[in-house]
Each structure stands twice: as C-alpha cells, then as structure tokens.
Design a protein around this motif. Sequence first.
Motif, PDB file in Angstrom:
ATOM      1  N   UNK A 193     -64.674  46.647 -24.015  1.00 10.44           N
ATOM      2  CA  UNK A 193     -63.778  45.579 -23.577  1.00 10.44           C
ATOM      3  C   UNK A 193     -64.127  44.267 -24.271  1.00 10.44           C
ATOM      4  N   UNK A 194     -65.403  43.993 -24.436  1.00  9.02           N
ATOM      5  CA  UNK A 194     -65.817  42.774 -25.140  1.00  9.02           C
ATOM      6  C   UNK A 194     -65.339  42.795 -26.589  1.00  9.02           C
ATOM      7  N   UNK A 195     -65.411  43.940 -27.240  1.00  4.64           N
ATOM      8  CA  UNK A 195     -64.921  44.061 -28.619  1.00  4.64           C
ATOM      9  C   UNK A 195     -63.414  43.840 -28.684  1.00  4.64           C
ATOM     10  N   UNK A 196     -62.678  44.406 -27.735  1.00  7.04           N
ATOM     11  CA  UNK A 196     -61.224  44.249 -27.726  1.00  7.04           C
ATOM     12  C   UNK A 196     -60.810  42.811 -27.413  1.00  7.04           C
ATOM     13  N   UNK A 197     -61.505  42.164 -26.482  1.00  6.89           N
ATOM     14  CA  UNK A 197     -61.185  40.772 -26.153  1.00  6.89           C
ATOM     15  C   UNK A 197     -61.480  39.874 -27.347  1.00  6.89           C
ATOM     16  N   UNK A 198     -62.587  40.103 -28.029  1.00  6.12           N
ATOM     17  CA  UNK A 198     -62.896  39.318 -29.227  1.00  6.12           C
ATOM     18  C   UNK A 198     -61.847  39.495 -30.306  1.00  6.12           C
ATOM     19  N   UNK A 199     -61.394  40.726 -30.505  1.00  9.49           N
ATOM     20  CA  UNK A 199     -60.335  40.975 -31.495  1.00  9.49           C
ATOM     21  C   UNK A 199     -59.035  40.297 -31.078  1.00  9.49           C
ATOM     22  N   UNK A 200     -58.726  40.327 -29.779  1.00 10.72           N
ATOM     23  CA  UNK A 200     -57.506  39.686 -29.298  1.00 10.72           C
ATOM     24  C   UNK A 200     -57.555  38.176 -29.498  1.00 10.72           C
TER      25      UNK A 200
ATOM     26  N   UNK B 126     -72.814  45.888 -39.273  1.00  9.63           N
ATOM     27  CA  UNK B 126     -73.323  44.912 -38.318  1.00  9.63           C
ATOM     28  C   UNK B 126     -72.688  45.098 -36.945  1.00  9.63           C
ATOM     29  N   UNK B 127     -71.398  45.416 -36.913  1.00 17.38           N
ATOM     30  CA  UNK B 127     -70.708  45.669 -35.645  1.00 17.38           C
ATOM     31  C   UNK B 127     -71.300  46.877 -34.926  1.00 17.38           C
ATOM     32  N   UNK B 128     -71.592  47.936 -35.656  1.00 13.81           N
ATOM     33  CA  UNK B 128     -72.187  49.133 -35.051  1.00 13.81           C
ATOM     34  C   UNK B 128     -73.573  48.813 -34.497  1.00 13.81           C
ATOM     35  N   UNK B 129     -74.365  48.067 -35.258  1.00  6.30           N
ATOM     36  CA  UNK B 129     -75.715  47.719 -34.805  1.00  6.30           C
ATOM     37  C   UNK B 129     -75.661  46.862 -33.542  1.00  6.30           C
TER      38      UNK B 129
END
Length: 122
Positions: free
Chosen positions: A79-86, A32-35
Amino acid sequence: MSNYRTVRTKSERISFQIAKRTSGILLLLSLLLVIITVLGLSAGSEFIHPITVVRELLGYGNGEYDFVLHTLRLPRVLMALLVGAALGVAGLILQGIIRNPLAAPDIIGVTSGVNSSPSSRQ
C-alpha cells in the motif's frame, strides 16, 4: 557506438529504443526498490532477518513468520508503494495541466506555511 538500446519482441510488432544511461538508472532504481521493500518487511516490533524474509516470500521458509509477513506487513508495504506512485502521478498530472515543468503548489492555491515575506520579519 550507439547510445541507445533497441528492444523488440520476437514478432517485431513492438519495438522501441531506450538510452543506455536510462536503462541503467531504471535497473538501479528497481534494485533499490526491491532492497527497500525487503527491509520494510524486515522492520517491525520483532525484526526479521532480510534473508529469512526473502525465503518466506519465495516459499522456502519454515512458515514461522508466514502470518506476520503475508497478513500484516506485506499489505502495508505494498500500500505504501502504491500511495507513493499515486502521489507521483498526481504531481505529474498537476505539471501537465499547468504546462509548467516546475509547477509550484501556490499555483493551485496551496500557500499555507511559513510566511517568508520581508514585512513579516520584525
């Protein structure tokens, strides 16, 4: 039949067990993340077809969208993926410090918002 899968390296220095349901959920969430990432790279002022995005990222494209994808959209999506993980890790740390799995924001003093006390209703 066991509900766990055993994962080992060839040298067997690292070995762990993971529940079959957990591995299935992780696989589904990764897919789902890849899609969603490909769809995020597709959307913009000019829509780029997702198959074209995948071709460009894998190096099989004609270079038409190279600048748009690699310079403009890919850094923003990553950056959006990294901010969400943070933000997720920050919530995990908050719950770990408070030692409450259902830690609420008002514990650290974040209480601004709609006042839902009965005395505020008139």
